[in-house]
Design an enzyme around this catalytic site. Structure first.
Site, PDB file in Angstrom:
ATOM      1  N   GLU A 210       7.790   5.587  -8.261  1.00 38.82           N
ATOM      2  CA  GLU A 210       6.343   5.393  -8.403  1.00 38.82           C
ATOM      3  C   GLU A 210       5.588   6.370  -7.519  1.00 38.82           C
ATOM      4  O   GLU A 210       4.565   6.932  -7.913  1.00 38.82           O
ATOM      5  CB  GLU A 210       5.969   3.952  -8.024  1.00 38.82           C
ATOM      6  CG  GLU A 210       6.527   2.904  -8.976  1.00 38.82           C
ATOM      7  CD  GLU A 210       6.028   1.506  -8.624  1.00 38.82           C
ATOM      8  OE1 GLU A 210       4.907   1.357  -8.125  1.00 38.82           O
ATOM      9  OE2 GLU A 210       6.792   0.532  -8.853  1.00 38.82           O
TER      10      GLU A 210
ATOM     11  N   ASP B 290      -1.682  -4.959 -19.143  1.00 35.93           N
ATOM     12  CA  ASP B 290      -0.573  -4.012 -19.076  1.00 35.93           C
ATOM     13  C   ASP B 290      -0.382  -3.221 -20.375  1.00 35.93           C
ATOM     14  O   ASP B 290       0.751  -2.917 -20.770  1.00 35.93           O
ATOM     15  CB  ASP B 290       0.727  -4.732 -18.671  1.00 35.93           C
ATOM     16  CG  ASP B 290       0.649  -5.253 -17.236  1.00 35.93           C
ATOM     17  OD1 ASP B 290      -0.025  -4.625 -16.417  1.00 35.93           O
ATOM     18  OD2 ASP B 290       1.275  -6.290 -16.954  1.00 35.93           O
TER      19      ASP B 290
ATOM     20  N   MET C 132      -2.867  -7.153  -7.540  1.00 37.48           N
ATOM     21  CA  MET C 132      -2.158  -8.285  -8.143  1.00 37.48           C
ATOM     22  C   MET C 132      -3.078  -9.343  -8.757  1.00 37.48           C
ATOM     23  O   MET C 132      -2.625 -10.439  -9.075  1.00 37.48           O
ATOM     24  CB  MET C 132      -1.259  -8.951  -7.102  1.00 37.48           C
ATOM     25  CG  MET C 132      -0.148  -8.047  -6.582  1.00 37.48           C
ATOM     26  SD  MET C 132       0.906  -7.372  -7.877  1.00 37.48           S
ATOM     27  CE  MET C 132       1.677  -8.865  -8.481  1.00 37.48           C
TER      28      MET C 132
ATOM     29  N   GLY D  77       0.784  -1.226   0.000  1.00 40.06           N
ATOM     30  CA  GLY D  77       0.000   0.000   0.000  1.00 40.06           C
ATOM     31  C   GLY D  77       0.820   1.283   0.000  1.00 40.06           C
ATOM     32  O   GLY D  77       0.280   2.355   0.297  1.00 40.06           O
TER      33      GLY D  77
ATOM     34  N   THR E 264      -6.760  -0.987 -20.547  1.00 46.03           N
ATOM     35  CA  THR E 264      -7.619  -1.524 -21.595  1.00 46.03           C
ATOM     36  C   THR E 264      -7.743  -3.019 -21.337  1.00 46.03           C
ATOM     37  O   THR E 264      -7.166  -3.535 -20.385  1.00 46.03           O
ATOM     38  CB  THR E 264      -7.018  -1.279 -22.990  1.00 46.03           C
ATOM     39  OG1 THR E 264      -5.794  -2.038 -23.074  1.00 46.03           O
ATOM     40  CG2 THR E 264      -6.716   0.187 -23.229  1.00 46.03           C
TER      41      THR E 264
ATOM     42  N   HIS F  75       2.497   0.139 -13.356  1.00 40.27           N
ATOM     43  CA  HIS F  75       3.174  -1.128 -13.635  1.00 40.27           C
ATOM     44  C   HIS F  75       4.676  -0.916 -13.462  1.00 40.27           C
ATOM     45  O   HIS F  75       5.222   0.064 -13.977  1.00 40.27           O
ATOM     46  CB  HIS F  75       2.851  -1.593 -15.054  1.00 40.27           C
ATOM     47  CG  HIS F  75       3.498  -2.902 -15.395  1.00 40.27           C
ATOM     48  ND1 HIS F  75       3.031  -4.107 -14.917  1.00 40.27           N
ATOM     49  CD2 HIS F  75       4.585  -3.185 -16.141  1.00 40.27           C
ATOM     50  CE1 HIS F  75       3.823  -5.073 -15.360  1.00 40.27           C
ATOM     51  NE2 HIS F  75       4.763  -4.544 -16.105  1.00 40.27           N
TER      52      HIS F  75
HETATM   53  N1  NHR Z   1      -6.492  -6.838 -15.384  1.00 38.39           N
HETATM   54  C1  NHR Z   1      -6.634  -6.607 -16.687  1.00 38.39           C
HETATM   55  N2  NHR Z   1      -7.709  -7.138 -17.290  1.00 38.39           N
HETATM   56  N3  NHR Z   1      -5.766  -5.895 -17.419  1.00 38.39           N
HETATM   57  C2  NHR Z   1      -4.676  -5.403 -16.830  1.00 38.39           C
HETATM   58  O1  NHR Z   1      -3.822  -4.698 -17.557  1.00 38.39           O
HETATM   59  C3  NHR Z   1      -4.458  -5.604 -15.457  1.00 38.39           C
HETATM   60  C4  NHR Z   1      -5.408  -6.353 -14.756  1.00 38.39           C
HETATM   61  C5  NHR Z   1      -5.236  -6.599 -13.396  1.00 38.39           C
HETATM   62  C6  NHR Z   1      -4.113  -6.133 -12.745  1.00 38.39           C
HETATM   63  C7  NHR Z   1      -1.905  -4.988 -12.794  1.00 38.39           C
HETATM   64  C8  NHR Z   1      -0.784  -5.817 -13.443  1.00 38.39           C
HETATM   65  C9  NHR Z   1       0.559  -5.158 -13.334  1.00 38.39           C
HETATM   66  O2  NHR Z   1       0.646  -3.930 -13.341  1.00 38.39           O
HETATM   67  C10 NHR Z   1      -3.155  -5.394 -13.464  1.00 38.39           C
HETATM   68  C11 NHR Z   1      -3.324  -5.133 -14.809  1.00 38.39           C
HETATM   69  C12 NHR Z   1      -1.322  -9.124 -11.728  1.00 38.39           C
HETATM   70  C13 NHR Z   1      -0.910 -10.023 -12.705  1.00 38.39           C
HETATM   71  C14 NHR Z   1      -1.011 -11.511 -12.459  1.00 38.39           C
HETATM   72  O3  NHR Z   1      -0.517 -12.291 -13.253  1.00 38.39           O
HETATM   73  C15 NHR Z   1      -0.458  -9.526 -13.912  1.00 38.39           C
HETATM   74  C16 NHR Z   1      -0.415  -8.165 -14.135  1.00 38.39           C
HETATM   75  C17 NHR Z   1      -0.833  -7.266 -13.156  1.00 38.39           C
HETATM   76  C18 NHR Z   1      -1.273  -7.755 -11.947  1.00 38.39           C
HETATM   77  N4  NHR Z   1      -1.670 -11.951 -11.367  1.00 38.39           N
HETATM   78  C19 NHR Z   1      -1.906 -13.335 -11.001  1.00 38.39           C
HETATM   79  C20 NHR Z   1      -3.349 -13.757 -11.338  1.00 38.39           C
HETATM   80  O4  NHR Z   1      -3.522 -14.943 -11.645  1.00 38.39           O
HETATM   81  C21 NHR Z   1      -1.756 -13.566  -9.529  1.00 38.39           C
HETATM   82  C22 NHR Z   1      -0.368 -13.254  -9.037  1.00 38.39           C
HETATM   83  C23 NHR Z   1      -0.277 -13.167  -7.526  1.00 38.39           C
HETATM   84  O5  NHR Z   1      -1.312 -13.186  -6.821  1.00 38.39           O
HETATM   85  O6  NHR Z   1       0.850 -13.024  -7.030  1.00 38.39           O
HETATM   86  O7  NHR Z   1      -4.270 -12.926 -11.243  1.00 38.39           O
HETATM   87  O8  NHR Z   1       1.590  -5.863 -13.315  1.00 38.39           O
HETATM   88  C1  GAR Z   2       4.514  -1.542  -6.951  1.00 40.93           C
HETATM   89  O1  GAR Z   2       5.862  -1.615  -7.348  1.00 40.93           O
HETATM   90  C2  GAR Z   2       3.621  -1.692  -8.174  1.00 40.93           C
HETATM   91  O2  GAR Z   2       4.120  -1.073  -9.324  1.00 40.93           O
HETATM   92  C3  GAR Z   2       3.634  -3.166  -8.322  1.00 40.93           C
HETATM   93  O3  GAR Z   2       3.584  -3.697  -7.023  1.00 40.93           O
HETATM   94  C4  GAR Z   2       4.142  -2.761  -6.112  1.00 40.93           C
HETATM   95  C5  GAR Z   2       3.087  -2.434  -5.090  1.00 40.93           C
HETATM   96  O4  GAR Z   2       3.625  -1.699  -4.038  1.00 40.93           O
HETATM   97  N1  GAR Z   2       2.511  -3.611  -9.095  1.00 40.93           N
HETATM   98  C6  GAR Z   2       2.498  -4.774  -9.685  1.00 40.93           C
HETATM   99  O5  GAR Z   2       3.446  -5.526  -9.695  1.00 40.93           O
HETATM  100  C7  GAR Z   2       1.208  -5.115 -10.367  1.00 40.93           C
HETATM  101  N2  GAR Z   2       1.295  -6.407 -10.892  1.00 40.93           N
HETATM  102  P1  GAR Z   2       2.651  -1.008  -2.977  1.00 40.93           P
HETATM  103  O6  GAR Z   2       1.582  -2.018  -2.585  1.00 40.93           O
HETATM  104  O7  GAR Z   2       3.557  -0.670  -1.829  1.00 40.93           O
HETATM  105  O8  GAR Z   2       2.052   0.202  -3.641  1.00 40.93           O
END
Ligand code: NHR
Ligand code: GAR
Length: 201
Positions: free
Chosen positions: A185, A156, A101, A15, A152, A120
């Site tokens: 960030e 990502d 996540m 957070g 979108t 991201h």
């Molecule tokens: N959802 C959509 N439809 N599109 C995006 O661009 C998204 C999204 C949800 C989250 C953040 C993203 C990042 O900035 C985000 C973008 C989680 C995963 C992932 O693989 C990938 C990208 C992002 C966030 N998550 C796993 C899953 O199965 C779980 C991983 C875990 O819990 O540690 O959801 O990177």
């Molecule tokens: C941040 O580095 C953010 O960019 C990344 O997780 C961290 C969260 O930190 N996001 C992702 O990896 C999304 N998949 P925070 O909870 O301290 O803000």
């Protein structure tokens, strides 16, 4: 006020981005100057440290635990439906993913299209997905960073609003690089949100 621009923040972990945004909201007087406020912080993990941080700030916190939907026929859609109802109760002008996540379904993303931002931890379009810092080091990148973008339905992707660049140092670890990126960030995300809020009607 009836036409307050409500911001809903989604988190899963530490957070620290949420905290940076909440501090900017106070310091930069978003309520007075932009008619905007953080209406709620919602986590998909009940143990997210960011929840306690949010509560300490006096923010409204909620949990929608994605693991509670595991036995459903379509767990992702079931989770997204409840998450959407929880968010929409706050009538958000803006939905902000801050270390969220859990991948969201296309239907969810379409519902908030044009009013949903993500940060991201890479210089998009490089390194979409997870483990971005490890991958940047392994690829021999000399620079890494973070990207604020509109969301979108493609993971990502979406219009880029802000980026920050940091060096990858010799013998860097993924954790050290992640910490270096995170400090940036905290600067670019509140700034990008403020600019985006100003562009809303
Ligand atoms: N959802 C959509 N439809 N599109 C995006 O661009 C998204 C999204 C949800 C989250 C953040 C993203 C990042 O900035 C985000 C973008 C989680 C995963 C992932 O693989 C990938 C990208 C992002 C966030 N998550 C796993 C899953 O199965 C779980 C991983 C875990 O819990 O540690 O959801 O990177
Ligand atoms: C941040 O580095 C953010 O960019 C990344 O997780 C961290 C969260 O930190 N996001 C992702 O990896 C999304 N998949 P925070 O909870 O301290 O803000």
């Amino acid at each position: 006020m009836t036409c307050m621009k409500n911001i809903v923040v989604l988190i899963s972990g530490g957070g620290s981005n949420m905290l940076a945004i909440a501090r900017a909201a106070v310091r930069r007087q978003w309520a007075e100057k932009l008619n905007a406020r953080i209406a709620a912080v919602i986590s998909n993990r009940p143990d997210a440290r960011g929840l306690q941080l949010s509560a300490d700030l006096g923010l409204n916190t909620q949990v929608v635990d994605h693991t509670a939907f595991a036995d459903r026929a379509d767990p992702r859609t079931a989770f997204d439906d409840v998450l959407r109802q929880t968010i929409d109760a706050h009538e958000p002008a803006l939905l902000v993913l801050a270390g969220f996540m859990h991948i969201l379904t296309p239907g969810f993303v379409v519902h908030y299209e044009g009013r949903m931002l993500n940060i991201h931890p890479s210089l998009l379009p490089a390194f979409t997905g997870l483990h971005t810092h490890r991958r940047a080091i392994d690829a021999g990148c000399h620079f890494a960073g973070a990207t604020v973008h509109q969301m979108t339905t493609e993971l990502d992707h979406g219009p880029i609003l802000a980026q920050a660049v940091v060096p990858v140092l010799p013998d860097d670890t993924a954790d050290a690089l992640a910490a270096r990126v995170l400090t940036q960030e905290h600067l670019i995300y509140p700034q990008a949100i403020e600019t985006f809020l100003k562009s809303l009607p």
